[in-house]
Enzyme design. Structure first.
Site, short mmCIF file in Angstrom:
data_model
loop_
_atom_site.label_atom_id
_atom_site.label_comp_id
_atom_site.label_asym_id
_atom_site.label_seq_id
_atom_site.Cartn_x
_atom_site.Cartn_y
_atom_site.Cartn_z
N HIS A 144 42.75 3.18 23.96
CA HIS A 144 42.72 4.00 25.18
C HIS A 144 43.93 3.79 26.10
O HIS A 144 44.18 4.64 26.95
CB HIS A 144 41.45 3.71 25.99
CG HIS A 144 40.18 4.05 25.28
ND1 HIS A 144 39.93 5.30 24.77
CD2 HIS A 144 39.07 3.30 25.01
CE1 HIS A 144 38.72 5.31 24.21
NE2 HIS A 144 38.18 4.11 24.33
N VAL A 196 52.75 11.75 12.21
CA VAL A 196 51.48 11.04 12.31
C VAL A 196 50.34 12.06 12.25
O VAL A 196 50.29 12.98 13.06
CB VAL A 196 51.36 10.26 13.65
CG1 VAL A 196 50.05 9.48 13.71
CG2 VAL A 196 52.55 9.32 13.82
N SER A 200 40.42 11.64 14.84
CA SER A 200 39.41 10.84 15.54
C SER A 200 38.05 11.51 15.40
O SER A 200 37.90 12.69 15.72
CB SER A 200 39.79 10.70 17.02
OG SER A 200 38.84 9.92 17.72
#
Ligand code: ZN
Length: 386
Positions: A144, A196, A200
Site C-alpha cells: 500500500h 509489468v 490483484s
C-alpha cells in the site's frame, strides 16, 4: 548480496527469507499487524519437516541499499521516515501518512522497513542469478505504501522498489496480489508500464480499504491492459474466488510470459481473518498458491497481510510446502495434543474443512464475479491477443 556461498546454486532451490529480529518487531498491542506470525510459521515448518534440506535454505535478510529506495520513493519522504523512527514528530509527517492509527510512530520503523525491503530485493536478485527457483519472504509485501506517503500499515513499498529494479535490469515481471486488500501502491506504481503485468484479486473496494481497485481500472497510457483488477464481493467462498482467479490469471500469465513473478500471498483472505470479509478457506488459498507456483518460471512470494496469527502461519506453511512440492507431515501426530503450537483446537491441522456459502449470498457473489470476468475478457484479453 554476500554470504550466499552456503546456498544451493541450483535454480531448483527454494529459499526462505527469515529473521527473528523482524519477527519480534512490535507494532504495539493495539495494532493488528503482528510480525510474530512469521515466527509461528517457522515453528510449523519445523514441526512439518519443511525446512533444513539441501534445496530448502533459510537466508537472513540484509538491509536494502538506500539508493534503491529512490527507484520508487521520494528523498523527502525517506528523510521524514528516518526522523520519524527516532520518535520525533512534525506536522509534515502527518501529511505523509505518518503518525496515524494505521501507521503509528514506532521507534526503529525505518530500520525494520529497510531490512524487510532488503529481504524482498535480495530474493529477486537470487532468482535473477539462478540461485533459486522460488523465494519466500514472509516479512515482505507492503503493497500500500506510495512514493511519498505511508498508508495501510505500509511505510516502505518493498515490492515496488524491487520490481522497479527488475524492470531496470530488463526483466519482464508479473505481479500477482492475492491479499484481501487491493494492492494499490504497486498497481499505481506501474499503471503506465507494459513491462509489468499487475494483477490483484481482492475483496471489493465497496466494503474494504483501500476502497478502490475496481475492474474498470485497467491501467493508463502505454500500460492499458497491464493493470488487472479482480474484485470479489464480501462473503465470497472458495468456489467464487477460484472461479474468478482461474478464469483470468492463467490465460493472462500464459500470454504475458514473465521472466519473474512477484506475488503477495496475504492470508487475510481467510474466512477467520478479523479485517477481511471473504469466506475463503485453506483449500481455496492453497489451490491459488499452487496455480501461481505452476505458472511461474521463477517466483518471489511475499507474506502481505494476515491478522489471524495462527491461520496466517498455517496458510503460509501450506504455501511453502506447495513451493517445495511437498506434503506436510506432522512429526507430532499421535502424540498428546495441547503441548505444541497454536491453540489446542488447531493442533495437527493445517487445513480447514470445506466451507461453501449457499442461497442468495452465493448467487449475488457469483453474479458479480461473472460480471467482472466478462468485463476483463472483453476489455483486457484482446490487448494480449487472447
Ligand atoms: Zn491485506
Amino acid at each position: 548480496m554476500t554470504d550466499m556461498a552456503h546456498n544451493s546454486k541450483s535454480p531448483e532451490g527454494n529459499v526462505l527469507i527469515y529473521s527473528d529480529k523482524l519477527a519480534n518487531f512490535d507494532f504495539g498491542p493495539a495494532h493488528p499487524f503482528k510480525p510474530v506470525r512469521a515466527k509461528q510459521m517457522m515453528e510449523l515448518l519445523s514441526r512439518y519437516s519443511l525446512v533444513h534440506d539441501r534445496n530448502r535454505q533459510i537466508v537472513a535478510p540484509e538491509s536494502i541499499h538506500e539508493e534503491l529506495l529512490y527507484l520508487f520513493h521520494t528523498r523527502e519522504y525517506i528523510e521524514l521516515l528516518k526522523k520519524f523512527q527516532e520518535g520525533s514528530f512534525t506536522i509534515d509527517m502527518l501529511n505523509a501518512g505518518l503518525g496515524t492509527d494505521d501507521n503509528p510512530v514506532i521507534r526503529g520503523i525505518y530500520d525494520f522497513c529497510i531490512d524487510v525491503a532488503g529481504g524482498t530485493h535480495q530474493g529477486a536478485m537470487m532468482l535473477m542469478n539462478d540461485r533459486a527457483r522460488t523465494v519466500f519472504n514472509p516479512h515482505g509485501g507492503f503493497h500500500h505504501a506510495g512514493p511519498g506517503h505511508a498508508e495501510g500499515f505500509c511505510y516502505i513499498n518493498d515490492l515496488a522498489v524491487t520490481i522497479a529494479d527488475l524492470i531496470r535490469k530488463g526483466r519482464r515481471v508479473a505481479y500477482i496480489d492475492t491479499d484481501v486488500h487491493y494492492g494499490n501502491g504497486v498497481s499505481d506504481a506501474f499503471a503506465s508500464s507494459s513491462d509489468v503485468l499487475a494483477i490483484s484479486i481482492h475483496e471489493s473496494g465497496m466494503t474494504l480499504y483501500p476502497w478502490s481497485g475496481f475492474q474498470d481500472n485497467i491501467g493508463i497510457n502505454g500500460g492499458v491492459g497491464y493493470t488487472v483488477n479482480i474484485p470479489v464481493l464480501q462473503g465470497s467462498d472458495d468456489e467464487v474466488y477460484l472461479y474468478a482467479f482461474e478464469s483470468i490469471v492463467p490465460p493472462l500469465m500464459k500470454a504475458f510470459r514473465p521472466d519473474i513473478v512477484v506475488a503477495v500471498i496475504g492470508a487475510d483472505v481467510h474466512r477467520e481473518d478479523p479485517l477481511g470479509h471473504l469466506n475463503v478457506t485453506s483449500n481455496g488459498y492453497e489451490k491459488v498458491v499452487r496455480i501461481i507456483n505452476d505458472l511461474s518460471p521463477k517466483l518471489l512470494a511475499t507474506g502481505g497481510g494476515g491478522y489471524n496469527v495462527y491461520k496466517t502461519a498455517a496458510l503460509w506453511t501450506l504455501a511453502w510446502a506447495a513451493f517445495c512440492g511437498l506434503e506436510p507431515q506432522d512429526n507430532f501426530a499421535g502424540l498428546i495434543g495441547g503441548m505444541m503450537y497454536g491453540p489446542e483446537a488447531h493442533s495437527g491441522t493445517l487445513r480447514d474443512l470445506p466451507y461453501v456459502v449457499s442461497g442468495d449470498l452465493k448467487e449475488t457473489c457469483f453474479d458479480h464475479a461473472r460480471e467482472v470476468v466478462d468485463y476483463l475478457k472483453r476489455n483486457v484479453f484482446p490487448i494480449h491477443g487472447i
